[in-house]
Design a protein around this motif. Structure first.
Motif, short mmCIF file in Angstrom:
data_model
loop_
_atom_site.label_atom_id
_atom_site.label_comp_id
_atom_site.label_asym_id
_atom_site.label_seq_id
_atom_site.Cartn_x
_atom_site.Cartn_y
_atom_site.Cartn_z
N ALA A 194 -12.26 3.77 8.62
CA ALA A 194 -11.75 3.26 7.35
C ALA A 194 -10.29 2.85 7.42
CB ALA A 194 -11.94 4.31 6.25
N HIS A 195 -9.58 3.34 8.44
CA HIS A 195 -8.16 2.97 8.61
C HIS A 195 -8.09 1.95 9.74
CE1 HIS A 195 -3.87 3.68 8.06
NE2 HIS A 195 -3.74 3.71 9.37
N GLY A 196 -8.25 0.67 9.36
CA GLY A 196 -8.30 -0.37 10.39
C GLY A 196 -7.89 -1.72 9.86
N GLN A 197 -8.60 -2.74 10.26
CA GLN A 197 -8.23 -4.10 9.91
C GLN A 197 -8.60 -4.47 8.48
OE1 GLN A 197 -9.99 -6.66 12.87
NE2 GLN A 197 -8.37 -6.22 14.37
N GLU A 198 -9.60 -3.80 7.90
CA GLU A 198 -10.06 -4.13 6.56
C GLU A 198 -9.44 -3.24 5.48
OE1 GLU A 198 -11.92 -6.73 5.86
OE2 GLU A 198 -12.01 -7.25 8.00
N SER A 199 -9.18 -2.00 5.81
CA SER A 199 -8.64 -1.06 4.82
C SER A 199 -7.71 -0.07 5.49
CB SER A 199 -9.78 -0.32 4.10
OG SER A 199 -10.57 0.41 5.03
N ARG A 200 -6.92 0.60 4.67
CA ARG A 200 -5.96 1.59 5.17
C ARG A 200 -6.09 2.86 4.34
NH1 ARG A 200 -4.42 0.05 9.93
NH2 ARG A 200 -2.35 0.98 9.80
N VAL A 201 -5.92 4.00 5.00
CA VAL A 201 -5.94 5.30 4.33
C VAL A 201 -4.51 5.80 4.24
CG1 VAL A 201 -6.89 7.63 4.36
CG2 VAL A 201 -8.19 5.76 5.38
N LEU A 202 -4.04 6.03 3.00
CA LEU A 202 -2.63 6.34 2.79
C LEU A 202 -2.46 7.57 1.90
CD1 LEU A 202 -1.44 2.72 1.89
CD2 LEU A 202 -1.39 3.79 4.15
N GLN A 203 -1.42 8.32 2.15
CA GLN A 203 -1.05 9.43 1.28
C GLN A 203 0.17 9.04 0.46
OE1 GLN A 203 -0.78 13.42 2.87
NE2 GLN A 203 -2.25 12.99 4.50
N ASN A 204 0.15 9.44 -0.81
CA ASN A 204 1.33 9.34 -1.67
C ASN A 204 1.88 7.92 -1.78
OD1 ASN A 204 1.25 12.19 -1.98
ND2 ASN A 204 2.40 12.44 -0.09
N VAL A 205 0.99 6.95 -1.96
CA VAL A 205 1.43 5.57 -2.16
C VAL A 205 1.42 5.27 -3.66
CG1 VAL A 205 -0.90 4.60 -1.91
CG2 VAL A 205 1.08 3.17 -1.43
N GLY A 206 2.42 4.54 -4.11
CA GLY A 206 2.56 4.26 -5.53
C GLY A 206 1.51 3.31 -6.06
N LEU A 207 0.96 3.63 -7.23
CA LEU A 207 -0.05 2.83 -7.91
C LEU A 207 0.48 2.44 -9.29
CD1 LEU A 207 -2.91 1.78 -8.67
CD2 LEU A 207 -3.58 4.16 -9.04
N TRP A 208 0.68 1.15 -9.52
CA TRP A 208 1.18 0.67 -10.81
C TRP A 208 0.04 0.71 -11.82
CZ3 TRP A 208 5.97 0.44 -12.22
CH2 TRP A 208 6.31 -0.19 -13.42
N LEU A 209 0.29 1.32 -12.98
CA LEU A 209 -0.75 1.48 -13.98
C LEU A 209 -0.54 0.49 -15.13
CD1 LEU A 209 -0.78 5.39 -14.10
CD2 LEU A 209 -2.47 3.90 -13.00
N PRO A 210 -1.58 -0.22 -15.51
CA PRO A 210 -1.43 -1.28 -16.52
C PRO A 210 -1.35 -0.79 -17.96
CG PRO A 210 -3.70 -1.16 -15.81
CD PRO A 210 -2.94 -0.18 -14.95
N ALA A 211 -1.69 0.48 -18.21
CA ALA A 211 -1.76 0.96 -19.60
C ALA A 211 -0.41 1.02 -20.28
CB ALA A 211 -2.44 2.33 -19.65
#
Length: 205
Positions: free
Chosen positions: A66-83
């Protein structure tokens, strides 16, 4: 995390919420500061058992590529919330599109459209993960939300987001093996007993 998360007072007449979040991060190095539903929350650094769960879960993702050319596995990455105009979260673990860096919005946070899955490991602030973040991640249309509920000894898999909630919420007990939805782009299987065991406090020897 080892102590309870706290909501922090905020005076809109003095500074923006993002400015307040910056100030708190400077004052409390290592603490996690988020803005969920217009409320600033501060949680202390995670304990070792929390970190152990994340490592074990990451291994399950890495083992199937899952951590390769198509997707990445990350810890503690910021996610902007639209609400909210300044809302953001920092999930414990996320599976994102490999080109996520091209989708930076602001404040080191990325567009929710690149997130395939987010995962939280509960600590003393478990109600935040089980309630407020369910609403926040559903509003952001995160396809899969996984909660490792150390408080109650369960693993939750939420899918099919709608406004403020998920239409599918499956709760898995120790002894079960859970295959995460194909939509994440990898066949990830989690052993509920093993995941929860990694998060149990270790007895003194």
């Amino acid at each position: 995390m080892s102590a309870a998360a706290a909501e922090h007072p905020w005076d809109s007449s003095q500074e923006s919420q993002l400015a307040a979040a910056d100030r708190l991060m400077e004052q409390l190095p290592g603490f996690r500061v988020e803005i969920i539903g217009g409320v600033i929350t501060v949680a202390p650094p995670p304990d070792g058992d929390h970190a152990s769960v994340l490592t074990d879960v990451m291994i399950s993702f890495l083992a199937v590529g899952a951590h390769g050319q198509e997707s990445r596995v990350l810890q503690n990455v910021g996610l902007w919330l639209p609400a909210g105009s300044e809302d953001f979260a920092i999930p414990d673990l996320a599976l994102v599109d490999a080109d996520f860096e091209e989708h930076l919005i602001q404040y080191n946070c990325y567009d929710p459209a690149v997130f395939r899955l987010v995962l939280e490991v509960t600590s003393s602030n478990y109600q935040q993960d089980l309630r407020n973040k369910v609403t926040a991640y559903a509003d952001a249309k995160i396809p899969v939300y996984v909660i490792v509920d150390r408080k109650h000894g369960r693993l939750h898999v939420l899918t099919d987001p709608v406004a403020g909630d998920y239409t599918s919420h499956r709760v898995h007990a120790p002894g079960e093996h859970v295959v995460l939805p194909d939509s994440i782009g990898a066949e990830v299987k989690l052993d509920v007993s093993a995941v929860l065991r990694a998060g149990e406090p270790k007895k003194d020897t």
